[in-house]
Design an enzyme around this catalytic site. Structure first.
Site, mmCIF file in Angstrom:
data_model
loop_
_atom_site.group_PDB
_atom_site.id
_atom_site.type_symbol
_atom_site.label_atom_id
_atom_site.label_comp_id
_atom_site.label_asym_id
_atom_site.label_seq_id
_atom_site.Cartn_x
_atom_site.Cartn_y
_atom_site.Cartn_z
ATOM 1 N N HIS A 131 44.207 21.894 -29.838
ATOM 2 C CA HIS A 131 44.653 20.885 -30.794
ATOM 3 C C HIS A 131 44.277 21.329 -32.198
ATOM 4 O O HIS A 131 43.288 22.045 -32.387
ATOM 5 C CB HIS A 131 43.970 19.552 -30.453
ATOM 6 C CG HIS A 131 44.485 18.361 -31.181
ATOM 7 N ND1 HIS A 131 44.156 18.084 -32.496
ATOM 8 C CD2 HIS A 131 45.296 17.346 -30.777
ATOM 9 C CE1 HIS A 131 44.729 16.955 -32.857
ATOM 10 N NE2 HIS A 131 45.436 16.487 -31.849
ATOM 11 N N ASP A 208 36.051 20.510 -26.728
ATOM 12 C CA ASP A 208 36.848 19.366 -27.138
ATOM 13 C C ASP A 208 37.236 18.632 -25.859
ATOM 14 O O ASP A 208 38.125 19.057 -25.133
ATOM 15 C CB ASP A 208 38.089 19.842 -27.910
ATOM 16 C CG ASP A 208 39.084 18.725 -28.185
ATOM 17 O OD1 ASP A 208 38.806 17.563 -27.814
ATOM 18 O OD2 ASP A 208 40.142 19.020 -28.774
ATOM 19 N N GLN A 211 40.705 15.009 -23.989
ATOM 20 C CA GLN A 211 41.593 14.770 -22.856
ATOM 21 C C GLN A 211 40.861 14.804 -21.520
ATOM 22 O O GLN A 211 41.308 14.165 -20.563
ATOM 23 C CB GLN A 211 42.721 15.817 -22.855
ATOM 24 C CG GLN A 211 43.647 15.760 -24.040
ATOM 25 C CD GLN A 211 44.474 14.482 -24.102
ATOM 26 O OE1 GLN A 211 44.686 13.812 -23.107
ATOM 27 N NE2 GLN A 211 44.937 14.147 -25.297
ATOM 28 N N LYS A 234 40.901 7.069 -26.051
ATOM 29 C CA LYS A 234 41.577 7.679 -24.900
ATOM 30 C C LYS A 234 40.892 7.306 -23.584
ATOM 31 O O LYS A 234 41.462 7.498 -22.505
ATOM 32 C CB LYS A 234 41.618 9.205 -25.054
ATOM 33 C CG LYS A 234 42.395 9.696 -26.273
ATOM 34 C CD LYS A 234 42.417 11.205 -26.333
ATOM 35 C CE LYS A 234 42.866 11.735 -27.686
ATOM 36 N NZ LYS A 234 44.279 11.452 -27.975
ATOM 37 N N CYS A 373 50.411 18.101 -32.351
ATOM 38 C CA CYS A 373 49.287 18.719 -33.077
ATOM 39 C C CYS A 373 48.882 20.049 -32.443
ATOM 40 O O CYS A 373 47.700 20.390 -32.383
ATOM 41 C CB CYS A 373 48.086 17.782 -33.159
ATOM 42 S SG CYS A 373 48.416 16.259 -34.057
#
Length: 417
Positions: A131, A208, A211, A234, A373
């Site tokens: 991302h 990261d 997700q 999320k 993104c």
């Protein structure tokens, strides 16, 4: 306690009933088919109630007053911090920093640790599936320090090319920053193996987890993750609240990014000293209500169980993949199902992704289109944009049926046969 928590069974109908948005119909009478949880998940009633309760019954600023409301807010914030610590299995709650979201967390890591420690010739290893929030901050730090950003190649099916790790992970590699799960390809990356390789050369490992945290167990100790970032929205929690996890010894070596109230130890006329973590990184007034309600979201998904959620989402992804590939002109990007999470990104011959998204919307099917993104990834794929379907714990087979019906409608309207 929810019906899900009581039975410990995955009952998608009972789960959907806990999300007010799915009790509504759209103006045309169709149900809501929400397939964009990868961007932001819907909220269960318990999270909505948790925010409202704070605002209606005992709101106050945090870490400011000893009066009853202030003390209660402080206790609830620390309880939320502890819930996050438990969720990712951090060693101590002081390693949990409240931020505004994943983007802020990654910027704090890049500029707080990277700008302080990187120097000319050092290497930062990324890859093309990242991302922008895990690319642009590192690019900026590299410009300021003289470090070099490198990209580990991907295999043709959209996985990290582990055969070339030795070529790219060298003693010059000071940072390896990687997504736990691609927000476009759905690729689930081999976190333990990557962690070992970067630590073998003395670098730090950044994940990261925006997700991955909503879909799978994350264990920062077992996987030896040095820094980790994710967002509450999320994870079925509020917007405006994120987490930066950092190993305590590394947080001591990390500079704050924001300066002002609460994060100080002592302010003099000509210099200041910082408080210990986590306060060191939490300047100003926190997103108090959102941080407290994040605890409710964490407890909600823990009550359902990641194993149950994963099994449900795998079934949905497999079914959707099969049904989509039965449509003419369909290309689905990323690896095979066993290597990906609950995300499917695709293109359809003769149809622009934006046109598809708009036509699906007419049928009450909500998907995302665009580059998500991830411009470097789309450049690599040779397409300017894709349509993305991302599943949450509340999706069911009816949603897939409506997706396919809507795509057939779109094909008809676009005269694709």
């Amino acid at each position: 306690m929810s019906k899900i928590m009581e039975t410990q069974l995955f009952d998608v109908a009972a789960i959907r009933d806990q999300f007010p948005v799915f009790r509504e119909t759209l103006p045309n009478g169709s149900p809501v088919t929400f397939l964009d949880s990868g961007a932001s998940a819907q909220k269960p009633q318990c999270v909505i109630d948790a925010e409202r309760e704070v605002l209606e019954t005992h709101y106050a600023n945090a870490y400011r007053g000893v009066y009853q409301f202030g003390a209660q807010i402080d206790e609830e914030l620390e309880a939320s911090r502890e819930a996050v610590r438990r969720l990712i299995n951090a060693d101590d709650s002081s390693e949990i920093i409240f931020t505004s979201g994943t983007t802020m967390s990654l910027n704090m890591i890049a500029f707080g640790w990277g700008a302080r420690h990187l120097k000319a010739g050092d290497e930062i290893l990324l890859n093309h599936m990242e991302h922008h929030a895990n690319i642009v901050p590192w690019q900026q730090v590299a410009e300021r320090t003289g470090a070099v950003v490198r990209y580990l190649p991907l295999t043709p099916d959209g996985r990290l090319d582990l055969q070339r790790l030795d070529e790219f992970v060298t003693p010059r590699t000071k940072v390896l920053s990687v997504t736990g799960m691609s927000n476009v390809l759905g690729t689930i990356n081999p976190i333990p193996e990557l962690s070992k390789r970067i630590h073998d050369v003395g670098g730090i490992f950044v994940v990261d987890a925006a997700q991955s945290v909503p879909h799978q167990v994350v264990d920062v100790i077992a996987d030896q993750i040095d820094f980790l970032a994710f967002s509450g929205h999320k994870l079925y929690g509020p917007t405006g609240i994120g987490i930066m996890y950092g190993r305590s010894d590394l947080l001591e070596q990390t500079d704050p990014l924001l300066f002002g109230g609460h994060m100080i130890d002592r302010v003099y006329e000509d210099h200041s000293s910082w408080a210990e973590a986590p306060a060191k990184f939490e300047a100003g007034t926190l997103p108090i209500v959102q941080a407290i309600a994040l605890k409710t979201a964490v407890e909600y998904v823990e009550g359902i169980g990641f194993e149950a959620m994963h099994g449900h989402e795998v079934g949905l992804t497999q079914s959707a993949h099969q049904r989509l590939m039965e449509l003419p002109g369909m290309t689905i990007y990323g690896p095979s199902i066993e290597h990906k999470g609950a995300i499917l990104s695709f293109t359809m011959d003769g149809a622009h992704p934006e046109d598809l998204a708009q036509l699906l919307d007419r049928k009450g099917v909500f998907v995302r289109h665009g580059h998500h993104c991830t411009m470097p990834l789309h450049d690599l794929l040779g397409v300017s944009s894709t349509v993305r379907v991302s599943f949450g714990l509340y999706n069911n087979q009816d949603d897939i049926d409506r997706l396919i019906d809507a795509l057939q409608f779109a094909r008809h309207r676009l005269r694709l046969g």
